[in-house]
Design a protein around this motif. Structure first.
Motif, mmCIF file in Angstrom:
data_model
loop_
_atom_site.group_PDB
_atom_site.id
_atom_site.type_symbol
_atom_site.label_atom_id
_atom_site.label_comp_id
_atom_site.label_asym_id
_atom_site.label_seq_id
_atom_site.Cartn_x
_atom_site.Cartn_y
_atom_site.Cartn_z
ATOM 1 N N PRO A 14 -15.791 -1.539 -39.806
ATOM 2 C CA PRO A 14 -16.110 -2.044 -41.147
ATOM 3 C C PRO A 14 -15.034 -1.679 -42.156
ATOM 4 N N GLY A 15 -14.521 -2.680 -42.853
ATOM 5 C CA GLY A 15 -13.524 -2.452 -43.887
ATOM 6 C C GLY A 15 -12.119 -2.190 -43.384
ATOM 7 N N LYS A 16 -11.905 -2.325 -42.074
ATOM 8 C CA LYS A 16 -10.588 -2.058 -41.502
ATOM 9 C C LYS A 16 -10.058 -3.280 -40.763
ATOM 10 N N GLU A 17 -8.772 -3.249 -40.462
ATOM 11 C CA GLU A 17 -8.163 -4.335 -39.716
ATOM 12 C C GLU A 17 -8.472 -4.198 -38.220
ATOM 13 N N ARG A 18 -8.375 -5.325 -37.537
ATOM 14 C CA ARG A 18 -8.566 -5.330 -36.096
ATOM 15 C C ARG A 18 -7.432 -4.541 -35.439
ATOM 16 N N GLU A 19 -7.768 -3.727 -34.430
ATOM 17 C CA GLU A 19 -6.765 -2.907 -33.765
ATOM 18 C C GLU A 19 -6.971 -2.930 -32.254
ATOM 19 N N LEU A 20 -5.871 -2.757 -31.535
ATOM 20 C CA LEU A 20 -5.925 -2.725 -30.080
ATOM 21 C C LEU A 20 -6.606 -1.448 -29.614
ATOM 22 N N VAL A 21 -7.447 -1.567 -28.608
ATOM 23 C CA VAL A 21 -8.093 -0.416 -27.984
ATOM 24 C C VAL A 21 -7.486 -0.152 -26.611
ATOM 25 N N ALA A 22 -7.412 -1.189 -25.780
ATOM 26 C CA ALA A 22 -6.889 -1.025 -24.421
ATOM 27 C C ALA A 22 -6.489 -2.385 -23.881
ATOM 28 N N SER A 23 -5.550 -2.381 -22.931
ATOM 29 C CA SER A 23 -5.122 -3.622 -22.295
ATOM 30 C C SER A 23 -4.874 -3.380 -20.815
ATOM 31 N N ILE A 24 -4.873 -4.484 -20.054
ATOM 32 C CA ILE A 24 -4.633 -4.388 -18.616
ATOM 33 C C ILE A 24 -3.940 -5.654 -18.154
ATOM 34 N N THR A 25 -2.888 -5.484 -17.342
ATOM 35 C CA THR A 25 -2.157 -6.630 -16.821
ATOM 36 C C THR A 25 -2.819 -7.132 -15.533
ATOM 37 N N SER A 26 -2.333 -8.264 -15.056
ATOM 38 C CA SER A 26 -2.867 -8.805 -13.804
ATOM 39 C C SER A 26 -2.610 -7.870 -12.634
ATOM 40 N N GLY A 27 -1.571 -7.061 -12.753
ATOM 41 C CA GLY A 27 -1.251 -6.099 -11.702
ATOM 42 C C GLY A 27 -1.996 -4.794 -11.818
ATOM 43 N N GLY A 28 -2.746 -4.633 -12.898
ATOM 44 C CA GLY A 28 -3.564 -3.435 -13.050
ATOM 45 C C GLY A 28 -2.971 -2.350 -13.930
ATOM 46 N N THR A 29 -1.831 -2.608 -14.542
ATOM 47 C CA THR A 29 -1.244 -1.619 -15.443
ATOM 48 C C THR A 29 -2.052 -1.572 -16.738
ATOM 49 N N THR A 30 -2.440 -0.352 -17.125
ATOM 50 C CA THR A 30 -3.294 -0.192 -18.292
ATOM 51 C C THR A 30 -2.589 0.557 -19.413
ATOM 52 N N THR A 31 -2.990 0.265 -20.630
ATOM 53 C CA THR A 31 -2.548 1.015 -21.793
ATOM 54 C C THR A 31 -3.764 1.304 -22.662
ATOM 55 N N TYR A 32 -3.741 2.437 -23.344
ATOM 56 C CA TYR A 32 -4.838 2.853 -24.214
ATOM 57 C C TYR A 32 -4.272 3.380 -25.526
ATOM 58 N N VAL A 33 -5.008 3.130 -26.586
ATOM 59 C CA VAL A 33 -4.667 3.758 -27.844
ATOM 60 C C VAL A 33 -5.109 5.220 -27.756
ATOM 61 N N ASP A 34 -4.417 6.100 -28.477
ATOM 62 C CA ASP A 34 -4.643 7.536 -28.327
ATOM 63 C C ASP A 34 -6.093 7.956 -28.544
ATOM 64 N N PHE A 35 -6.770 7.328 -29.518
ATOM 65 C CA PHE A 35 -8.089 7.822 -29.864
ATOM 66 C C PHE A 35 -9.176 7.470 -28.852
ATOM 67 N N VAL A 36 -8.850 6.731 -27.784
ATOM 68 C CA VAL A 36 -9.845 6.460 -26.740
ATOM 69 C C VAL A 36 -9.428 7.020 -25.382
ATOM 70 N N LYS A 37 -8.225 7.567 -25.301
ATOM 71 C CA LYS A 37 -7.760 8.097 -24.015
ATOM 72 C C LYS A 37 -8.703 9.190 -23.508
ATOM 73 N N GLY A 38 -9.041 9.095 -22.236
ATOM 74 C CA GLY A 38 -9.947 10.063 -21.639
ATOM 75 C C GLY A 38 -11.409 9.720 -21.816
ATOM 76 N N ARG A 39 -11.709 8.749 -22.674
ATOM 77 C CA ARG A 39 -13.109 8.376 -22.919
ATOM 78 C C ARG A 39 -13.407 6.938 -22.467
ATOM 79 N N PHE A 40 -12.464 6.042 -22.649
ATOM 80 C CA PHE A 40 -12.657 4.637 -22.304
ATOM 81 C C PHE A 40 -11.831 4.284 -21.067
ATOM 82 N N THR A 41 -12.352 3.363 -20.264
ATOM 83 C CA THR A 41 -11.643 2.869 -19.098
ATOM 84 C C THR A 41 -11.716 1.347 -19.069
#
Length: 120
Positions: free
Chosen positions: A41-68
């Protein structure tokens, strides 16, 4: 030409878990990248996590270790398992996909969003 439909949002207490799903449909040849973004609420849209077709993943720092993030390429579906949820995780979660069409054109599409509310 490509539709993304999210599900799995809801109300959960702090420390709880939710699993979001996003299924892509349409004249899809290949999905190169799938991702989850969120808009608090009141903030811009931001990336949380992504995954390529090959399975390479990236996470934003504030969800690392909590989101998969994971995906099932055969079903054109991406998932976001969210554990140890915090009130600041509250927001609308959007699915995003980039790929190519059967007609050889490219696409990038957004889902309609699913609300996640973390509150006691």
């Amino acid at each position: 030409q490509v539709q993304l439909v999210e599900s799995g949002g809801g109300l959960v207490q702090p420390g709880g878990s939710l699993r979001l799903s996003c299924a892509a449909s349409g004249s899809i040849s290949r999905i190169n990248l799938m991702a989850w973004h969120r808009q608090a609420p009141g903030k811009e849209r931001e990336l949380v996590a992504s995954i390529t077709s090959g399975g390479t993943t990236t996470y934003v720092d504030f969800v690392k270790g909590r989101f998969t993030i994971s995906r099932d390429n055969a079903k054109n579906t991406v998932y976001l398992q969210m554990n140890s949820l915090k009130p600041e995780d509250t927001g609308v979660y959007y699915c995003y996909a980039v790929g190519t069409l059967v007609s050889r054109g490219g696409f990038n599409s957004w889902g309609q969003g699913t609300q996640v509310t973390v509150s006691s």
